[in-house]
Design an enzyme around this catalytic site. Structure first.
Site, mmCIF file in Angstrom:
data_model
loop_
_atom_site.group_PDB
_atom_site.id
_atom_site.type_symbol
_atom_site.label_atom_id
_atom_site.label_comp_id
_atom_site.label_asym_id
_atom_site.label_seq_id
_atom_site.Cartn_x
_atom_site.Cartn_y
_atom_site.Cartn_z
ATOM 1 N N LYS A 9 32.357 -0.801 -11.001
ATOM 2 C CA LYS A 9 33.475 -1.339 -12.305
ATOM 3 C C LYS A 9 32.090 -2.675 -12.442
ATOM 4 O O LYS A 9 30.706 -2.932 -12.347
ATOM 5 C CB LYS A 9 34.013 -2.433 -11.633
ATOM 6 C CG LYS A 9 35.119 -1.446 -10.607
ATOM 7 C CD LYS A 9 35.877 -2.281 -9.479
ATOM 8 C CE LYS A 9 36.988 -1.774 -8.784
ATOM 9 N NZ LYS A 9 38.344 -2.184 -8.408
ATOM 10 N N TYR A 49 45.430 1.766 -13.685
ATOM 11 C CA TYR A 49 45.612 1.436 -12.688
ATOM 12 C C TYR A 49 47.308 1.419 -12.813
ATOM 13 O O TYR A 49 47.947 1.051 -12.225
ATOM 14 C CB TYR A 49 44.999 0.006 -12.597
ATOM 15 C CG TYR A 49 43.981 0.076 -12.335
ATOM 16 C CD1 TYR A 49 43.845 0.557 -10.754
ATOM 17 C CD2 TYR A 49 42.504 -0.310 -12.716
ATOM 18 C CE1 TYR A 49 42.122 0.693 -10.189
ATOM 19 C CE2 TYR A 49 41.412 -0.242 -11.737
ATOM 20 C CZ TYR A 49 41.557 -0.243 -10.825
ATOM 21 O OH TYR A 49 40.096 -0.546 -9.912
ATOM 22 N N ASN A 112 35.459 -6.618 -6.749
ATOM 23 C CA ASN A 112 34.905 -5.325 -5.427
ATOM 24 C C ASN A 112 33.819 -3.847 -5.476
ATOM 25 O O ASN A 112 34.244 -3.340 -5.698
ATOM 26 C CB ASN A 112 36.157 -4.956 -4.304
ATOM 27 C CG ASN A 112 37.028 -3.882 -5.352
ATOM 28 O OD1 ASN A 112 36.774 -3.955 -6.373
ATOM 29 N ND2 ASN A 112 38.070 -4.087 -4.747
ATOM 30 N N HIS A 115 35.382 1.294 -7.334
ATOM 31 C CA HIS A 115 36.380 1.922 -7.500
ATOM 32 C C HIS A 115 36.444 3.486 -6.717
ATOM 33 O O HIS A 115 35.171 4.261 -7.511
ATOM 34 C CB HIS A 115 36.786 2.558 -8.600
ATOM 35 C CG HIS A 115 37.733 3.596 -8.447
ATOM 36 N ND1 HIS A 115 39.454 3.728 -8.207
ATOM 37 C CD2 HIS A 115 37.994 4.952 -9.042
ATOM 38 C CE1 HIS A 115 39.949 4.566 -7.810
ATOM 39 N NE2 HIS A 115 39.506 5.043 -8.919
ATOM 40 N N GLU A 126 42.543 11.285 -12.247
ATOM 41 C CA GLU A 126 41.224 10.242 -12.609
ATOM 42 C C GLU A 126 40.707 10.978 -13.747
ATOM 43 O O GLU A 126 40.167 10.317 -14.191
ATOM 44 C CB GLU A 126 40.861 9.436 -11.665
ATOM 45 C CG GLU A 126 41.966 8.497 -11.095
ATOM 46 C CD GLU A 126 41.717 7.831 -9.995
ATOM 47 O OE1 GLU A 126 40.653 8.616 -9.425
ATOM 48 O OE2 GLU A 126 42.444 6.930 -9.155
HETATM 49 P P1 RTP Z 1 40.568 1.009 -6.180
HETATM 50 O O1 RTP Z 1 41.840 1.305 -6.539
HETATM 51 O O2 RTP Z 1 39.939 -0.157 -7.249
HETATM 52 O O3 RTP Z 1 39.266 1.948 -5.805
HETATM 53 O O4 RTP Z 1 41.382 -0.092 -5.349
HETATM 54 P P2 RTP Z 1 42.046 0.597 -3.862
HETATM 55 O O5 RTP Z 1 42.119 1.941 -4.008
HETATM 56 O O6 RTP Z 1 41.017 0.404 -2.625
HETATM 57 O O7 RTP Z 1 43.052 -0.813 -4.052
HETATM 58 P P3 RTP Z 1 44.451 -1.015 -5.465
HETATM 59 O O8 RTP Z 1 45.113 -1.537 -4.166
HETATM 60 O O9 RTP Z 1 44.311 0.515 -5.597
HETATM 61 O O10 RTP Z 1 43.650 -2.069 -5.765
HETATM 62 C C1 RTP Z 1 42.826 -1.742 -6.952
HETATM 63 C C2 RTP Z 1 42.046 -3.092 -7.741
HETATM 64 O O11 RTP Z 1 43.087 -4.047 -7.508
HETATM 65 C C3 RTP Z 1 41.381 -5.351 -7.443
HETATM 66 N N1 RTP Z 1 43.052 -5.365 -6.683
HETATM 67 N N2 RTP Z 1 43.006 -6.812 -6.551
HETATM 68 N N3 RTP Z 1 43.967 -9.826 -6.170
HETATM 69 C C4 RTP Z 1 44.185 -8.779 -4.764
HETATM 70 O O12 RTP Z 1 45.118 -9.383 -4.082
HETATM 71 C C5 RTP Z 1 43.940 -7.554 -5.326
HETATM 72 N N4 RTP Z 1 44.159 -6.392 -4.711
HETATM 73 C C6 RTP Z 1 43.957 -5.369 -5.124
HETATM 74 C C7 RTP Z 1 41.129 -4.323 -6.552
HETATM 75 O O13 RTP Z 1 39.867 -4.296 -7.553
HETATM 76 C C8 RTP Z 1 41.389 -3.269 -6.840
HETATM 77 O O14 RTP Z 1 40.016 -2.602 -6.328
#
Ligand code: RTP
Length: 147
Positions: A9, A49, A112, A115, A126
């Site tokens: 990212k 997303y 973070n 991804h 994706e």
């Molecule tokens: P990613 O898709 O980026 O690999 O992340 P992930 O599956 O571990 O988590 P996901 O729930 O799909 O969330 C996607 C991305 O959204 C951002 N996020 N921000 N502010 C918040 O509470 C929050 N929660 C999620 C993070 O960048 C997360 O990686």
């Protein structure tokens, strides 16, 4: 063979973490099938997303992903989706174990650094989105053929 989509990212790029992040996946033994450095359009970020579009942080997430260039990566190897997620660590860096990418390199869930696809189905979707031109044929040759 299983494939996954990994993305460094904008914060990972700006903090010069491209090499150390890539190193972890390649040293493990996964095969690189795609690699590019690009600026992300709002529509691509929103499509990527899409399943989070109802979340309160969706707008901030799209702004974050489009705030600077990212590195899009396609990897291939046995169980690479689940193992890749283990290498990355929990979504919230506060819960990511030390030794994982997020556990070692970041603090905030909204920054973070990386991804990784969460399922084989998501990975195929994706990869189609980020590599519409298709992946690179990168069948490893024996080292004896190189040296
Ligand atoms: P990613 O898709 O980026 O690999 O992340 P992930 O599956 O571990 O988590 P996901 O729930 O799909 O969330 C996607 C991305 O959204 C951002 N996020 N921000 N502010 C918040 O509470 C929050 N929660 C999620 C993070 O960048 C997360 O990686």
């Amino acid at each position: 063979m299983e494939r996954t989509y990994i993305m460094i990212k904008p914060d990972g790029v700006q903090r010069n973490l491209i090499a150390p992040i890539l190193e972890r996946f390649l040293a493990k033994g996964y095969i690189l099938r795609g690699l590019k450095f690009l600026t992300v359009s709002k529509s691509l970020a929103e499509t990527h997303y899409a399943d989070l579009s109802s979340k309160p942080f969706f707008g901030a997430l799209v702004e974050y992903i489009t705030s600077g260039p990212v590195v899009a990566i396609a990897l291939e190897g046995k169980d690479v989706v689940a193992q890749g997620r283990k290498i990355i660590g929990a979504t919230n860096p506060a819960a990511s174990a030390p030794g994982t990418i997020r556990g070692d390199f970041c603090i905030e869930v909204g920054r973070n650094v990386i991804h990784g696809s969460d399922s084989v189905e998501s990975a195929e979707r994706e990869l189609g989105l980020w590599f519409p031109e298709g992946l690179v044929d990168n069948t490893p040759v024996l080292l004896s053929q190189i040296y």
